[in-house]
Design an enzyme around this catalytic site. Structure first.
Site, PDB file in Angstrom:
ATOM      1  N   THR A   1       0.861  -1.178   0.000  1.00 16.35           N
ATOM      2  CA  THR A   1       0.000   0.000   0.000  1.00 16.35           C
ATOM      3  C   THR A   1       0.902   1.233   0.000  1.00 16.35           C
ATOM      4  O   THR A   1       2.100   1.139   0.282  1.00 16.35           O
ATOM      5  CB  THR A   1      -0.887   0.055   1.258  1.00 16.35           C
TER       6      THR A   1
ATOM      7  N   GLU B   1      -6.094  -3.478  -0.641  1.00 15.63           N
ATOM      8  CA  GLU B   1      -6.445  -4.625   0.204  1.00 15.63           C
ATOM      9  C   GLU B   1      -7.635  -5.412  -0.337  1.00 15.63           C
ATOM     10  O   GLU B   1      -8.014  -6.419   0.226  1.00 15.63           O
ATOM     11  CB  GLU B   1      -6.771  -4.132   1.629  1.00 15.63           C
TER      12      GLU B   1
ATOM     13  N   LYS C   1     -14.026  18.026  10.889  1.00 18.87           N
ATOM     14  CA  LYS C   1     -15.011  18.045  11.972  1.00 18.87           C
ATOM     15  C   LYS C   1     -15.184  19.479  12.434  1.00 18.87           C
ATOM     16  O   LYS C   1     -14.283  20.068  13.018  1.00 18.87           O
ATOM     17  CB  LYS C   1     -14.551  17.158  13.125  1.00 18.87           C
TER      18      LYS C   1
ATOM     19  N   TRP D   1     -19.670  16.604  10.791  1.00 19.31           N
ATOM     20  CA  TRP D   1     -18.766  16.273   9.696  1.00 19.31           C
ATOM     21  C   TRP D   1     -19.088  17.077   8.441  1.00 19.31           C
ATOM     22  O   TRP D   1     -20.246  17.234   8.083  1.00 19.31           O
ATOM     23  CB  TRP D   1     -18.899  14.790   9.316  1.00 19.31           C
TER      24      TRP D   1
HETATM   25  P1  ADP Z   1      -3.659   3.561  -0.923  1.00 22.07           P
HETATM   26  O1  ADP Z   1      -4.577   3.145   0.188  1.00 22.07           O
HETATM   27  O2  ADP Z   1      -2.413   2.797  -1.002  1.00 22.07           O
HETATM   28  O3  ADP Z   1      -3.604   5.045  -1.138  1.00 22.07           O
HETATM   29  P2  ADP Z   1      -5.450   2.407  -2.707  1.00 22.07           P
HETATM   30  O4  ADP Z   1      -5.344   2.451  -4.158  1.00 22.07           O
HETATM   31  O5  ADP Z   1      -5.576   1.143  -2.023  1.00 22.07           O
HETATM   32  O6  ADP Z   1      -4.218   3.124  -2.270  1.00 22.07           O
HETATM   33  O7  ADP Z   1      -6.535   3.439  -2.242  1.00 22.07           O
HETATM   34  C1  ADP Z   1      -7.722   3.058  -1.661  1.00 22.07           C
HETATM   35  C2  ADP Z   1      -8.454   4.265  -1.192  1.00 22.07           C
HETATM   36  O8  ADP Z   1      -8.674   5.185  -2.259  1.00 22.07           O
HETATM   37  C3  ADP Z   1      -9.832   3.940  -0.687  1.00 22.07           C
HETATM   38  O9  ADP Z   1      -9.795   3.448   0.624  1.00 22.07           O
HETATM   39  C4  ADP Z   1     -10.529   5.278  -0.823  1.00 22.07           C
HETATM   40  O10 ADP Z   1     -10.211   6.136   0.261  1.00 22.07           O
HETATM   41  C5  ADP Z   1      -9.914   5.856  -2.058  1.00 22.07           C
HETATM   42  N1  ADP Z   1     -10.795   5.629  -3.201  1.00 22.07           N
HETATM   43  C6  ADP Z   1     -10.741   4.640  -4.097  1.00 22.07           C
HETATM   44  N2  ADP Z   1     -11.702   4.786  -5.022  1.00 22.07           N
HETATM   45  C7  ADP Z   1     -12.413   5.890  -4.691  1.00 22.07           C
HETATM   46  C8  ADP Z   1     -13.546   6.576  -5.257  1.00 22.07           C
HETATM   47  N3  ADP Z   1     -14.125   6.174  -6.367  1.00 22.07           N
HETATM   48  N4  ADP Z   1     -13.993   7.664  -4.621  1.00 22.07           N
HETATM   49  C9  ADP Z   1     -13.407   8.122  -3.488  1.00 22.07           C
HETATM   50  N5  ADP Z   1     -12.329   7.537  -2.926  1.00 22.07           N
HETATM   51  C10 ADP Z   1     -11.841   6.434  -3.514  1.00 22.07           C
END
Ligand code: ADP
Length: 556
Positions: free
Chosen positions: A185, A331, A441, A446
């Protein structure tokens, strides 16, 4: 009583066998540093994968060994995916855009024995070579004629590495739970963590994601993964596209170049593509500037970060391309939800249709979701009750590589806490409102940074928008809006605030607007909020009457 069906393991080797038998003649087109337009078939790629596996076996790579790749999307990376995993070793894809020290940390943590490196990335790897504790050799993804001068004495050339090897290789019978692929990640909250996919999870993810209400891939498609193969398996496309017999088009190191993308789409008749929102900004800007067309393109899946309406609208209005918003994470292999209309959508008012399209979509089969409040109680699917999003399923990680202690994300056994804040409506459409760590917040309430960003992006002068929380003496935190304007566009703070006043609740109005020429991005193209927060920690909010009134949460 047990069923009486054959027990065949679900392995990537079984995908390869199927593709070779049924779709062997289908093509792969690649841009690489040494070839502007390389062409081969799946049969060619798998023949070379057998040579590569022979070479790795001769080198001494054994079951479970990690083999690293620092490469763009092209046919050699595709060969590595299949050869390494199907011989029983682990394909460890590494993001070349990380800082050199991060790359070294990840390579050491994974104990990679061999690294396959694109020539363009080689200088970075060379710069940390003395720190790489377990790497025995580096293989440069090139032919002999294009080997870069910078390569240190021991570096091998890929084509030389596989050339003399036999085309026959007996793939081992692997158990389906065998480790297949490793991806770290981005580590926005500490050191990166390894997600270790199994053969079974990769096959299931491919099957789930091919469904019509997911990626809807078929043998009639030409698929161009703009999303990189170094980050979460290019959203599984390196498995799912061949599985259904789609042709693959790889943009290589040119994935960020609008001209190359348009040219590949047009000449190779690409029908489907996928990537994070930022990569499309370059393509759309190029199309706007040149008037060039992408007529063959039918569908684009956009995810990884919230997709602004302006991007969806421009694709659809100007190019007839349907955009599907999707959500997932490393994940989760990574796909979780994809946005498609359901029965009756066409009867909704245009505003409602738009609101629904902006959501991240409905869960694919195999992904179970729930939203919980601070006490862990499950919240209703009413399209309003926002809380922490948890998931489970056979393509969701159960633990991190080499971490044995308790993992916070698995505090509730059997569920993975995503770190996203979301709500789900009665039809099952998920809407992500924030990452837990990005939540603003204000006065105990929120404010959704994603909703504010989307609203700001609707202004025609805005190219990119980011909202972060800045400390406030009365309200704890207030939103700060950071904007990049489109070329030759002008906009003032007051004009932006007036625009937003029509679109968001009064107490959500950002307390200030900052104009910048660039917003920092992560190595995967997402807005780097941690850096923005650091840059603006001491930011003094505008202290005018307007700001004071707008800082007032409801009922106060
Ligand atoms: P990292 O966690 O390593 O930055 P990831 O590619 O696993 O990379 O990112 C996952 C995160 O990206 C998600 O948990 C979410 O917060 C965000 N994310 C993914 N797709 C979307 C989406 N369509 N809209 C908003 N947030 C998103």
């Amino acid at each position: 009583m047990l069923g009486l069906m054959m027990d065949m393991p679900l392995t990537v080797t079984s995908i390869m066998g199927h593709v070779e038998r049924v779709h062997g003649g289908t093509g792969i087109v690649s841009v690489t540093h040494d070839q502007p337009r390389h062409r081969c078939t799946y049969a060619d790629a798998f023949r070379r994968a057998r040579q590569l596996a022979s070479a790795l076996a001769a080198f001494g790579i054994r079951n479970g060994d990690r083999v690293g790749t620092l490469a763009w999307n092209d046919y050699r990376h595709f060969e590595l995916y299949y050869a390494i995993s199907c011989m029983g070793a682990v394909t460890h894809t590494i993001n070349p855009r990380l800082f050199p020290e991060q790359i070294a940390w990840i390579v050491n943590d994974a104990r990679d024995r061999v690294l396959f490196v694109d020539p363009l990335v080689l200088p970075i790897v060379e710069s940390v070579r003395p720190q790489l504790q377990h790497v025995e050799t580096i293989v440069v993804l090139s032919d002999a004629a294009h080997m870069p001068a910078v390569a240190h004495a021991g570096a091998l050339c890929y084509e030389g590495f596989i050339a003399a090897q036999p085309e026959a290789f007996s793939w081992p019978d692997l158990e389906e739970q065998t480790a297949c692929t490793l991806c770290y990640t981005s580590g926005t909250t500490g050191n990166p963590r390894g997600v270790l996919y199994s053969h079974r999870s990769q096959v299931l993810h491919s099957l789930f994601s091919c469904a019509v209400d997911a990626l809807a891939l078929s043998a009639r498609d030409v698929v161009m993964p703009v999303v990189p193969m170094f980050h979460v398996n290019a959203w599984g496309l390196a498995y799912s596209a061949p599985l259904v017999g789609a042709k693959l088009v790889f943009p290589g190191p040119k994935a960020g170049d609008g001209e190359t993308l348009q040219n590949l789409m047009d000449t190779e008749q690409v029908t489907f593509s996928a990537g994070v929102p930022t990569v499309w900004l370059a393509l759309l800007a190029y199309l706007r500037r040149t008037g060039k067309r992408i007529d063959s393109l039918q569908r684009v899946v956009i995810g990884g970060a919230a997709c602004p309406w302006s991007v969806m609208e421009e694709f659809e209005r100007d190019h007839g391309v349907h955009v599907h918003h999707a959500w997932g994470m490393t994940e989760m292999s990574p796909l979780g939800t994809v946005n498609h209309p359901i029965r009756g959508t066409e009867t909704l008012a245009p505003d409602e249709q738009k609101a629904r399209r902006m959501k991240q979509g409905r869960a694919m089969f195999g992904v179970e979701m729930k939203v919980v409040d601070d006490s862990g109680a499950e919240l209703p699917w009413d399209g309003r009750s926002a809380g922490l999003l948890k998931v489970r399923g056979p393509t969701v990680c159960a633990g991190y590589f080499q971490e044995t202690g308790p993992v916070e994300a698995h505090a509730e056994p059997g569920w993975f806490a995503t770190g996203d804040v979301a709500h789900i409506d009665a039809d099952g459409y998920l809407q992500i409102t924030d990452r837990a760590k990005d939540v603003i917040k204000s006065g105990g309430e929120w404010i959704s940074s994603i909703d504010l960003e989307n609203a700001a992006m609707e202004h025609p002068a805005v190219a990119e928008a980011a909202v972060i929380a800045v400390p406030h003496p009365t309200w704890t935190e207030r939103p700060l809006l950071i904007l990049v304007l489109r070329e030759r566009c002008a906009l003032t703070r007051e004009e932006m605030l007036a625009f937003l006043r029509e679109r968001v609740a009064k107490w959500w109005l950002p307390d200030d607007v900052v104009f910048v020429t660039q917003i920092p991005h992560t190595a995967t193209g997402k807005i780097l909020k941690t850096k923005l927060r650091k840059l603006y920690t001491d930011y003094k909010l505008h202290d005018d009457e307007e700001g004071k009134v707008s800082g007032c949460p409801p009922g106060q």
